[in-house]
Design an enzyme around this catalytic site. Sequence first.
Site, mmCIF file in Angstrom:
data_model
loop_
_atom_site.group_PDB
_atom_site.id
_atom_site.type_symbol
_atom_site.label_atom_id
_atom_site.label_comp_id
_atom_site.label_asym_id
_atom_site.label_seq_id
_atom_site.Cartn_x
_atom_site.Cartn_y
_atom_site.Cartn_z
ATOM 1 N N ASP A 84 0.879 -0.998 0.068
ATOM 2 C CA ASP A 84 -0.100 -0.017 0.145
ATOM 3 C C ASP A 84 0.990 1.334 0.161
ATOM 4 O O ASP A 84 1.329 1.579 1.020
ATOM 5 C CB ASP A 84 -1.026 -0.071 1.318
ATOM 6 N N LYS A 130 1.654 8.060 0.508
ATOM 7 C CA LYS A 130 1.977 7.951 1.824
ATOM 8 C C LYS A 130 3.342 8.709 1.806
ATOM 9 O O LYS A 130 4.211 8.749 1.028
ATOM 10 C CB LYS A 130 2.104 6.693 2.267
ATOM 11 N N ASP A 154 0.236 -5.143 4.596
ATOM 12 C CA ASP A 154 -1.022 -4.707 4.332
ATOM 13 C C ASP A 154 -2.163 -5.829 4.053
ATOM 14 O O ASP A 154 -3.160 -5.744 3.692
ATOM 15 C CB ASP A 154 -1.285 -3.349 3.699
ATOM 16 N N ASP A 207 -5.671 6.481 -0.660
ATOM 17 C CA ASP A 207 -5.229 5.662 0.432
ATOM 18 C C ASP A 207 -6.034 5.042 1.179
ATOM 19 O O ASP A 207 -5.701 4.059 2.297
ATOM 20 C CB ASP A 207 -4.313 6.720 1.266
ATOM 21 N N ARG A 222 -10.963 -0.367 2.345
ATOM 22 C CA ARG A 222 -12.459 -0.379 2.028
ATOM 23 C C ARG A 222 -12.913 -0.868 0.886
ATOM 24 O O ARG A 222 -13.902 -1.255 0.519
ATOM 25 C CB ARG A 222 -13.176 0.552 2.675
HETATM 26 N N1 BES Z 1 -3.205 0.449 5.297
HETATM 27 C C1 BES Z 1 -3.487 1.437 5.892
HETATM 28 C C2 BES Z 1 -3.808 1.790 7.348
HETATM 29 C C3 BES Z 1 -2.597 1.588 8.225
HETATM 30 C C4 BES Z 1 -1.765 2.603 8.219
HETATM 31 C C5 BES Z 1 -2.319 0.474 8.849
HETATM 32 C C6 BES Z 1 -0.598 2.532 9.037
HETATM 33 C C7 BES Z 1 -1.176 0.387 9.700
HETATM 34 C C8 BES Z 1 -0.491 1.762 9.536
HETATM 35 C C9 BES Z 1 -4.702 2.070 5.174
HETATM 36 O O1 BES Z 1 -5.074 1.491 3.805
HETATM 37 C C10 BES Z 1 -4.934 3.378 5.077
HETATM 38 O O2 BES Z 1 -3.920 3.994 4.439
HETATM 39 N N2 BES Z 1 -5.572 3.949 5.580
HETATM 40 C C11 BES Z 1 -5.633 5.507 5.719
HETATM 41 C C12 BES Z 1 -7.334 5.991 5.833
HETATM 42 C C13 BES Z 1 -7.363 7.580 5.566
HETATM 43 C C14 BES Z 1 -6.682 7.889 4.122
HETATM 44 C C15 BES Z 1 -8.923 7.579 5.996
HETATM 45 C C16 BES Z 1 -5.315 5.907 7.307
HETATM 46 O O3 BES Z 1 -5.287 5.057 8.375
HETATM 47 O O4 BES Z 1 -4.489 6.967 7.080
HETATM 48 ZN ZN ZN Z 2 -3.978 -0.141 3.168
HETATM 49 MN MN MN Z 3 -4.053 2.766 2.365
#
Ligand code: BES
Ligand code: ZN
Ligand code: MN
Length: 501
Positions: free
Chosen positions: A271, A278, A289, A348, A352
């Site tokens: 990811d 990111k 991920d 990101d 979902r």
């Molecule tokens: N895989 C990430 C969640 C994640 C982030 C897991 C850091 C472990 C450590 C997910 O796909 C993601 O990026 N989520 C975002 C959502 C946001 C953009 C609403 C997040 O949590 O920042």
């Molecule tokens: Zn993710």
């Molecule tokens: Mn993500």
Amino acid sequence: MDFEIINSDISAIETECLVIGLEADAVLSTSAQIIDKAAKGYIQSVIDDGDISGKRGQHLMLRNIPGITAKRVLLVGLGETEKRADPVHKSIISSIFAQLKNSNINEVTIALDDKINKDADIYRQMRLSVQTFCGEFYEYDETKSTKATPSLLEAIRFAVPVASTQDAEAGILDGTAVANGMTVARELGNLPGNVCTPTYLSKEALELEQGYQNISCDILDEAAMAELGMHSLLSVGNGSAEDSQLIVIKYSGGEAADRPHVLVGKGVTFDTGGISLKPGAAMDEMKFDMCGAASVMGTMQAIAEMELPMNVIGVIAAAENMPSDRATKPGDVITTMSGKTVEVLNTDAEGRLVLCDALTYVERFDPITVVDIATLTGAVIVALGHQTSAVLSNNDALAAELIEAGEYASDRTWRLPLWDEYQELLDSNFADIANIGGPSAGTITAACFLARFTEKYHWAHLDIAGVAWSKGKAKGATGRAVPILCQYLMNTAADQLDANA
Ligand code: BES
Ligand code: ZN
Ligand code: MN
């Protein structure tokens, strides 16, 4: 590694090393008393000399003890009874392993008399001990040219009273199955993103099919998914050279007509965030991920090994989230398999997007319950840290069952609300729903998004972003949520048997 239960008199057994416990304030455990008596007060004399007092974490390796047949005795401090809950239990087992791993001892007998955990009967103690030993044994070396030197320790025997033998043996069997499932999940999680791609996950699923009579497997490639209208899942892999995959693993341990329980795992094999890229720090950890998918794979193997009398379908939504000229962009609107449209405000928030189509897909199985497992939000780490996963559900009974299973399996979760008042945070001016809900309640709004696709069945979501891997020096996958998922299914199968009896 072989685990075995024995009932013999510990003062007269042939063993390379006998492990006995000393409680706080130098109170001899039953086994320690037996050895002390046979050795005419030898253990007590060691204590009287002040070499060990029973504090947790202490150990003392003794050799040539008169009057007994064990070659060595490892005295282990167990500390105070009230403090001996699961974490202490695990740390005692880990410290025993640490004492033995670099020795040339290849066989050990553990006689801790039920004392290692105040909250567990013998069955559960064995489960946890076996899982902890197996966890200590695991060492990642797949992509290293220097391979791990295997420990010489080959056999671990637990001395228990005759009356406890059956329960203890059951604990070893189940503990081994769960531990093996955790190893599968850890290995998949630890493999780098350039090895563990969606296609690699498919191959792993096919291996499971090969390995177990009761497992069969269907793989949907991008064309098959497009046919079904899974444009949300596909939109995540748009920017990647790797093909997205929907992997369906069916375990048939029940009657053909039994409705299944379904597990759905997030399998984002890397990811980057996509166009909503990111930041660089710790981005390597986004190879983890796919740990939701890995725990589905590990759980499917474990239940096949345990031959649970039920039907379970594991579905893995696998894609790689990359930026490129073909990648989905912020503001793009996609149509999900359900027909609902989604405005992708942040690429990101891709987990979902892969899950929602998989959740619509599984409607066809008429599931009793659906549990999805995902490293879905960074917000869950803010809320619950690295100890606890979040559970969110549209069904109170299912949430309660999962929480209880997590307690029992020492893989704990805490419930967050999924109330309607949060849903409006996902309103969009350009689609039926937005894929992000703003800065607050990130774990809840992510689950609210999924809830729009799970109205037709009892569903729970586990956000394992905080617990699926460890950071820092011990960086690596943990194998969670295999324990809770196995336990949930074991409990469900047992309840079903009771109901039919
Ligand atoms: N895989 C990430 C969640 C994640 C982030 C897991 C850091 C472990 C450590 C997910 O796909 C993601 O990026 N989520 C975002 C959502 C946001 C953009 C609403 C997040 O949590 O920042
Ligand atoms: Zn993710
Ligand atoms: Mn993500």
